[in-house]
Scaffold this motif. Structure first.
Motif, PDB file in Angstrom:
ATOM      1  N   SER A  15       0.830  -1.203   0.000  1.00 42.07           N
ATOM      2  CA  SER A  15       0.000   0.000   0.000  1.00 42.07           C
ATOM      3  C   SER A  15       0.866   1.255   0.000  1.00 42.07           C
ATOM      4  N   CYS A  16       1.914   1.263   0.813  1.00 41.09           N
ATOM      5  CA  CYS A  16       2.824   2.413   0.850  1.00 41.09           C
ATOM      6  C   CYS A  16       3.529   2.592  -0.495  1.00 41.09           C
ATOM      7  N   ALA A  17       3.974   1.499  -1.076  1.00 40.61           N
ATOM      8  CA  ALA A  17       4.660   1.573  -2.370  1.00 40.61           C
ATOM      9  C   ALA A  17       3.733   2.094  -3.454  1.00 40.61           C
ATOM     10  N   LEU A  18       2.485   1.637  -3.454  1.00 38.70           N
ATOM     11  CA  LEU A  18       1.534   2.091  -4.463  1.00 38.70           C
ATOM     12  C   LEU A  18       1.201   3.560  -4.288  1.00 38.70           C
ATOM     13  N   SER A  19       1.002   4.029  -3.068  1.00 40.93           N
ATOM     14  CA  SER A  19       0.662   5.431  -2.881  1.00 40.93           C
ATOM     15  C   SER A  19       1.838   6.331  -3.225  1.00 40.93           C
ATOM     16  N   ALA A  20       3.069   5.866  -3.009  1.00 40.91           N
ATOM     17  CA  ALA A  20       4.238   6.662  -3.384  1.00 40.91           C
ATOM     18  C   ALA A  20       4.338   6.789  -4.898  1.00 40.91           C
ATOM     19  N   SER A  21       4.051   5.698  -5.633  1.00 41.13           N
ATOM     20  CA  SER A  21       4.152   5.758  -7.089  1.00 41.13           C
ATOM     21  C   SER A  21       2.927   6.392  -7.729  1.00 41.13           C
ATOM     22  N   ALA A  22       1.825   6.497  -6.991  1.00 37.26           N
ATOM     23  CA  ALA A  22       0.601   7.067  -7.536  1.00 37.26           C
ATOM     24  C   ALA A  22       0.735   8.565  -7.759  1.00 37.26           C
ATOM     25  N   SER A  23       1.677   9.198  -7.089  1.00 39.64           N
ATOM     26  CA  SER A  23       1.871  10.626  -7.221  1.00 39.64           C
ATOM     27  C   SER A  23       3.058  10.867  -8.144  1.00 39.64           C
ATOM     28  N   ALA A  24       2.793  10.876  -9.421  1.00 44.43           N
ATOM     29  CA  ALA A  24       3.843  11.052 -10.430  1.00 44.43           C
ATOM     30  C   ALA A  24       4.291  12.509 -10.472  1.00 44.43           C
ATOM     31  N   GLU A  25       5.506  12.724 -10.954  1.00 43.87           N
ATOM     32  CA  GLU A  25       5.974  14.084 -11.154  1.00 43.87           C
ATOM     33  C   GLU A  25       5.508  14.529 -12.531  1.00 43.87           C
ATOM     34  N   LEU A  26       4.720  15.572 -12.558  1.00 42.15           N
ATOM     35  CA  LEU A  26       4.184  16.094 -13.811  1.00 42.15           C
ATOM     36  C   LEU A  26       4.970  17.316 -14.247  1.00 42.15           C
ATOM     37  N   VAL A  27       5.006  17.523 -15.555  1.00 42.44           N
ATOM     38  CA  VAL A  27       5.613  18.723 -16.121  1.00 42.44           C
ATOM     39  C   VAL A  27       4.628  19.352 -17.097  1.00 42.44           C
ATOM     40  N   VAL A  28       4.585  20.664 -17.076  1.00 44.12           N
ATOM     41  CA  VAL A  28       3.792  21.409 -18.060  1.00 44.12           C
ATOM     42  C   VAL A  28       4.745  21.685 -19.206  1.00 44.12           C
ATOM     43  N   ILE A  29       4.304  21.354 -20.413  1.00 43.92           N
ATOM     44  CA  ILE A  29       5.212  21.408 -21.568  1.00 43.92           C
ATOM     45  C   ILE A  29       4.703  22.308 -22.689  1.00 43.92           C
ATOM     46  N   VAL A  30       5.666  22.771 -23.463  1.00 41.72           N
ATOM     47  CA  VAL A  30       5.401  23.459 -24.733  1.00 41.72           C
ATOM     48  C   VAL A  30       6.322  22.823 -25.764  1.00 41.72           C
ATOM     49  N   SER A  31       6.090  23.127 -27.018  1.00 44.93           N
ATOM     50  CA  SER A  31       6.945  22.630 -28.090  1.00 44.93           C
ATOM     51  C   SER A  31       8.371  23.140 -27.898  1.00 44.93           C
ATOM     52  N   ALA A  32       9.332  22.344 -28.298  1.00 40.86           N
ATOM     53  CA  ALA A  32      10.731  22.777 -28.243  1.00 40.86           C
ATOM     54  C   ALA A  32      10.938  24.006 -29.130  1.00 40.86           C
ATOM     55  N   ARG A  33      10.055  24.202 -30.109  1.00 41.55           N
ATOM     56  CA  ARG A  33      10.144  25.354 -31.019  1.00 41.55           C
ATOM     57  C   ARG A  33       9.442  26.598 -30.482  1.00 41.55           C
ATOM     58  N   SER A  34       8.749  26.474 -29.352  1.00 43.19           N
ATOM     59  CA  SER A  34       8.007  27.589 -28.783  1.00 43.19           C
ATOM     60  C   SER A  34       8.931  28.543 -28.029  1.00 43.19           C
ATOM     61  N   PRO A  35       8.683  29.843 -28.171  1.00 41.22           N
ATOM     62  CA  PRO A  35       9.487  30.817 -27.424  1.00 41.22           C
ATOM     63  C   PRO A  35       8.965  31.038 -26.000  1.00 41.22           C
ATOM     64  N   ALA A  36       7.971  30.273 -25.565  1.00 40.67           N
ATOM     65  CA  ALA A  36       7.336  30.482 -24.267  1.00 40.67           C
ATOM     66  C   ALA A  36       8.347  30.457 -23.128  1.00 40.67           C
ATOM     67  N   PRO A  37       8.217  31.404 -22.198  1.00 45.10           N
ATOM     68  CA  PRO A  37       9.111  31.427 -21.040  1.00 45.10           C
ATOM     69  C   PRO A  37       8.635  30.431 -19.973  1.00 45.10           C
ATOM     70  N   ALA A  38       9.416  30.289 -18.914  1.00 45.96           N
ATOM     71  CA  ALA A  38       8.965  29.506 -17.759  1.00 45.96           C
ATOM     72  C   ALA A  38       7.706  30.175 -17.215  1.00 45.96           C
ATOM     73  N   LEU A  39       6.781  29.375 -16.701  1.00 44.54           N
ATOM     74  CA  LEU A  39       5.505  29.901 -16.210  1.00 44.54           C
ATOM     75  C   LEU A  39       5.330  29.580 -14.731  1.00 44.54           C
ATOM     76  N   SER A  40       4.550  30.403 -14.066  1.00 46.31           N
ATOM     77  CA  SER A  40       4.206  30.141 -12.668  1.00 46.31           C
ATOM     78  C   SER A  40       2.972  29.250 -12.622  1.00 46.31           C
ATOM     79  N   GLY A  41       2.715  28.666 -11.471  1.00 50.35           N
ATOM     80  CA  GLY A  41       1.519  27.853 -11.295  1.00 50.35           C
ATOM     81  C   GLY A  41       0.251  28.649 -11.549  1.00 50.35           C
ATOM     82  N   ASP A  42       0.223  29.914 -11.122  1.00 47.47           N
ATOM     83  CA  ASP A  42      -0.957  30.759 -11.337  1.00 47.47           C
ATOM     84  C   ASP A  42      -1.192  31.028 -12.821  1.00 47.47           C
ATOM     85  N   GLN A  43      -0.115  31.246 -13.564  1.00 46.51           N
ATOM     86  CA  GLN A  43      -0.256  31.479 -15.008  1.00 46.51           C
ATOM     87  C   GLN A  43      -0.795  30.229 -15.700  1.00 46.51           C
ATOM     88  N   VAL A  44      -0.285  29.070 -15.324  1.00 49.22           N
ATOM     89  CA  VAL A  44      -0.754  27.810 -15.906  1.00 49.22           C
ATOM     90  C   VAL A  44      -2.215  27.582 -15.536  1.00 49.22           C
TER      91      VAL A  44
END
Length: 143
Positions: A15-44
């Protein structure tokens, strides 16, 4: 009796192992060709809740969502907006009813989000960090 204790200990460890893996690290992404800057959580949050249609530099942006009910989607909205699936549904019902917006386009999984975002520099999405490749780049890391 000893078998029961071993079974309970094994179940607790699993149960502990499953709950630890259930929370994946997510990333907000844009295209590698996008000029978008880093964004804050509020902007996203503003982008994915339909309150902003442009990046801070003025470039138009289109969010892409994972499918309703997916772990990634639930985790993303909880972390970025603090909204549960029920609150998110209520938010979009109100936005659509009042004519103020439409929810982001929905796709089945991280691989599809990555492909779509990589192909379109005006899109933004979120994926499991393990799905990152050189075709996209992170603008926000969620832990």
């Amino acid at each position: 009796m000893a078998f029961r204790i071993h079974t309970l200990v094994a179940a607790a460890a699993l149960s502990c192992a499953l709950s630890a893996s259930a929370s994946a690290e997510l990333v907000v992404i844009v295209s590698a060709r996008s000029p978008a800057p880093a964004l804050s959580g509020d902007q996203v949050a503003s982008i994915f809740l339909g309150q902003a249609g442009r990046l801070p530099d003025g470039v138009e942006v289109m969010p892409v969502d994972q499918r309703i009910g997916s772990h990634e989607r639930n985790q993303f909205y909880q972390q970025v907006t603090g909204k549960t699936p029920a609150l998110l549904k209520a938010h979009w019902s109100k936005m659509v009813f009042t004519g103020r917006g439409q929810p982001p386009r929905e796709v089945p999984d991280s691989a599809t989000v990555r492909r779509m975002v990589a192909d379109n520099p005006s899109m933004i999405g979120y994926i499991d960090r393990s799905a990152l490749d050189e075709s996209v780049r992170p603008v926000l890391v969620l832990r």
